[in-house]
Design a protein around this motif. Structure first.
Motif, PDB file in Angstrom:
ATOM      1  N   GLN A 163       1.735   2.025  -3.580  1.00  0.00           N
ATOM      2  CA  GLN A 163       0.574   2.542  -4.302  1.00  0.00           C
ATOM      3  C   GLN A 163       0.303   4.004  -3.925  1.00  0.00           C
ATOM      4  O   GLN A 163       0.008   4.848  -4.774  1.00  0.00           O
ATOM      5  CB  GLN A 163      -0.665   1.690  -4.014  1.00  0.00           C
ATOM      6  CG  GLN A 163      -0.561   0.234  -4.466  1.00  0.00           C
ATOM      7  CD  GLN A 163      -0.624   0.061  -5.978  1.00  0.00           C
ATOM      8  OE1 GLN A 163       0.166   0.665  -6.709  1.00  0.00           O
ATOM      9  NE2 GLN A 163      -1.559  -0.760  -6.447  1.00  0.00           N
ATOM     10  N   ARG A 164       0.408   4.297  -2.653  1.00  0.00           N
ATOM     11  CA  ARG A 164       0.160   5.673  -2.218  1.00  0.00           C
ATOM     12  C   ARG A 164       1.260   6.618  -2.697  1.00  0.00           C
ATOM     13  O   ARG A 164       1.003   7.795  -2.963  1.00  0.00           O
ATOM     14  CB  ARG A 164       0.019   5.723  -0.692  1.00  0.00           C
ATOM     15  CG  ARG A 164      -1.271   5.085  -0.209  1.00  0.00           C
ATOM     16  CD  ARG A 164      -1.460   5.230   1.288  1.00  0.00           C
ATOM     17  NE  ARG A 164      -2.749   4.692   1.704  1.00  0.00           N
ATOM     18  CZ  ARG A 164      -3.191   4.691   2.951  1.00  0.00           C
ATOM     19  NH1 ARG A 164      -2.440   5.212   3.925  1.00  0.00           N
ATOM     20  NH2 ARG A 164      -4.380   4.186   3.243  1.00  0.00           N
ATOM     21  N   ILE A 189       0.818  -1.211   0.000  1.00  0.00           N
ATOM     22  CA  ILE A 189       0.000   0.000   0.000  1.00  0.00           C
ATOM     23  C   ILE A 189       0.855   1.265   0.000  1.00  0.00           C
ATOM     24  O   ILE A 189       0.482   2.285  -0.593  1.00  0.00           O
ATOM     25  CB  ILE A 189      -0.977  -0.006   1.196  1.00  0.00           C
ATOM     26  CG1 ILE A 189      -2.015   1.124   1.021  1.00  0.00           C
ATOM     27  CG2 ILE A 189      -0.233   0.098   2.517  1.00  0.00           C
ATOM     28  CD1 ILE A 189      -3.203   1.003   1.915  1.00  0.00           C
ATOM     29  N   GLU A 230      -6.734   2.024  -2.670  1.00  0.00           N
ATOM     30  CA  GLU A 230      -5.487   2.356  -1.971  1.00  0.00           C
ATOM     31  C   GLU A 230      -5.368   3.841  -1.620  1.00  0.00           C
ATOM     32  O   GLU A 230      -4.861   4.197  -0.553  1.00  0.00           O
ATOM     33  CB  GLU A 230      -4.271   1.932  -2.806  1.00  0.00           C
ATOM     34  CG  GLU A 230      -4.174   0.430  -3.033  1.00  0.00           C
ATOM     35  CD  GLU A 230      -4.848  -0.010  -4.328  1.00  0.00           C
ATOM     36  OE1 GLU A 230      -4.495  -1.096  -4.814  1.00  0.00           O
ATOM     37  OE2 GLU A 230      -5.695   0.739  -4.846  1.00  0.00           O
ATOM     38  N   CYS A 284     -10.317   6.457   0.555  1.00  0.00           N
ATOM     39  CA  CYS A 284     -10.752   5.674   1.710  1.00  0.00           C
ATOM     40  C   CYS A 284     -12.110   6.126   2.239  1.00  0.00           C
ATOM     41  O   CYS A 284     -12.551   7.242   1.988  1.00  0.00           O
ATOM     42  CB  CYS A 284      -9.729   5.781   2.844  1.00  0.00           C
ATOM     43  SG  CYS A 284      -8.051   5.268   2.365  1.00  0.00           S
TER      44      CYS A 284
END
Length: 498
Positions: free
Chosen positions: A225-226, A222, A490, A493
């Motif tokens: 991805q961020r 993650i 990802e 949210c």
């Protein structure tokens, strides 16, 4: 006196008797008045009841203009989702590695943008210092722009200093050293880059000839991805001249009210690459075929144009876009910004769209010649202006799913799922052909079909699509939805902000 009184009583009684039948049997006029009064009372109560019922019903075609506007223009208002791009507690600061990645970014503007962000993540995975990438000057657009002409180089370096060390050029002592030239595998995993890190044992510099699609869309940590989201949506900003003009043009469009940004991919390169010649004359079709067969990296040679179109693999024509937008309910006065290069065939193919929507706007009609002067010979810089106007539009509609369309859609999702209508090209072609054959008219029936067909194609939140059914091996990776087209979940949210 008695006879007189008796006479008076008789007279009174006689008068009363004369009046009695008139009270018991009203005249026709009196009866009409009574009936009219009763009818009016009934209508009042019935109407009052109906108004109460209608006020709680959903709107349809008879809805007030305000409700219709909401249906056409309003986006999801975020659906309660938020951007979440901060690193997790496990994320460590970058080390000052004396190893370097040099990159040549290939393709058009958005292919280069997403490729650069992939290489930021790759540098992080491989513990390397990233040298500012060299931009593609040999693509179809032949743009000579350097990185700093299109992007804010200083901001890019500073914004990512907590993630990756980035430098403008190689240290002089390393310029003459041999480099490991490496074509990284497409849609590669984290494990792949950990394995190729053995190259650092013999080289201090690795050169990457292509940057596009170097990372997998799924199954990455993650934090990686961020990082891709931080790089694309925050670090890789356009240069000040591009940002300034883009904002000015958005303000000019907004002064007319709400607008649609239409990425009309009816351009020579796209029609040639896809082999789509529907509606063109023989001379035009032959010219596009010759262009495709003479371009080395466009590997598809023999293409059946009819099959391409029926399969939904062709860009919508300007006429088809006009029918589509009209069927969705957009009024003729709608302002439509054409985010595209030169439209193939010019006004001869745009005329039908213009006859339906007279307020077609291009960069050239929105900006002054002086404002556009410095961008006119640089296709990627001009495309960056289109990108800004498209991201900020009230509604975005791509006529074809290319790099620009995917990047804009992903950015609009990240900014709160702004309304993005993706035409169902395969389904629409069936309707267009019925219209052409006279089996269907451009009326309320067509409108109902088109609206129903696109109810779930307007940018609402959803997770990325996986690979197509039946795909195996590495081919399945090619068919996955791009991370940059939909960075959910990802980087987007529920509930609280991250």
């Amino acid at each position: 006196m008695r006879p007189s009184m008796a006479s008076t009583r008789a007279s009174s009684s006689s008068s009363f008797d004369l009046l009695r039948p008139r009270l018991l049997s009203p005249s026709p006029i009196s009866l009409y008045v009574l009936l009219l009064l009763a009818f009016s009372t009934a209508v009042f109560f019935f109407s009052h009841r109906q108004i109460g019922q209608v006020s709680h019903q959903p709107f349809f075609s008879e809805a007030p203009p305000k409700l219709l506007d909401e249906h056409l223009w309003d986006s999801s208002h975020g659906y309660g989702l938020h951007q979440c791009i901060k690193p997790t507690h496990r994320y460590e600061a970058p080390r000052d590695w004396n190893r370097y990645l040099t990159v040549r970014s290939n393709g058009g503007l958005n292919q280069m943008r997403t490729g650069i962000c992939d290489m930021v993540a790759v540098a992080r995975i491989m513990n390397a210092t990233l040298v500012i990438p060299e931009l593609d000057k040999r693509s179809f657009w032949q743009d000579s722009s350097a990185f700093s002409d299109i992007f804010d180089e200083k901001h890019f370096i500073k914004a990512l200093q907590g993630d990756v060390r980035i430098v403008r050029q190689l240290p002089k002592e390393l310029e003459s050293l041999p480099r490991a030239r490496k074509h990284f595998t497409s849609w590669a995993s984290m494990r792949y880059y950990e394995e190729v890190s053995h190259l650092w044992k013999e080289h201090k510099v690795i050169h990457v000839p292509k940057s596009d699609s170097r990372l997998a869309n799924n199954d990455l940590p993650i934090d990686i991805q961020r990082l891709r989201c931080r790089a694309l949506y925050h670090a890789l900003q356009f240069s000040a001249p591009i940002q300034d003009l883009g904002k000015k043009l958005v303000e000019r469009l907004k002064s007319h009210g709400r607008y649609i940004a239409l990425h009309l991919r009816y351009e020579k390169d796209m029609l040639s690459f896809t082999g789509c010649t529907y509606g063109l004359n023989d001379t035009e079709a032959e010219m596009l075929t010759a262009l495709r067969e003479s371009t080395k990296h466009w590997k598809l040679k023999k293409i059946n144009s009819t099959e391409q179109r029926m399969g939904g693999s062709c860009p919508l024509t300007p006429k088809e876009v006009g029918i589509f937008l009209q069927a969705l309910g957009y009024p003729p006065s709608t302002y439509i910004y054409i985010a595209a290069g030169e439209i193939f065939g010019g006004e001869s193919y745009l005329s039908d769209l213009r006859s339906r929507f007279s307020n077609l706007v291009f960069k050239e009609s929105l900006a002054t010649a002086e404002e556009l002067k410095k961008f006119s010979s640089h296709a990627s810089q001009a495309a960056a202006i289109d990108y800004i106007i498209s991201v900020e539009s009230d509604v975005f509609v791509p006529s074809y799913t290319g790099n620009m369309a995917r990047a804009v859609e992903g950015h609009r999702r990240y900014l709160g799922h702004r309304k993005t209508i993706n035409p169902d090209r395969k389904g629409l072609v069936e309707l267009f052909d019925k219209i052409e054959k006279g089996e269907l008219k451009e009326d309320s029936t067509l409108s109902s079909l088109v609206i129903r067909m696109h109810k779930s194609r307007q940018g609402a939140p959803r997770k990325r699509y996986g690979s197509l059914p039946g795909m195996k091996g590495r081919n399945r990776l090619r068919t996955e939805e791009s991370f940059y087209e939909n960075p959910f979940p990802e980087c987007i949210c529920h509930n609280q902000k991250h």
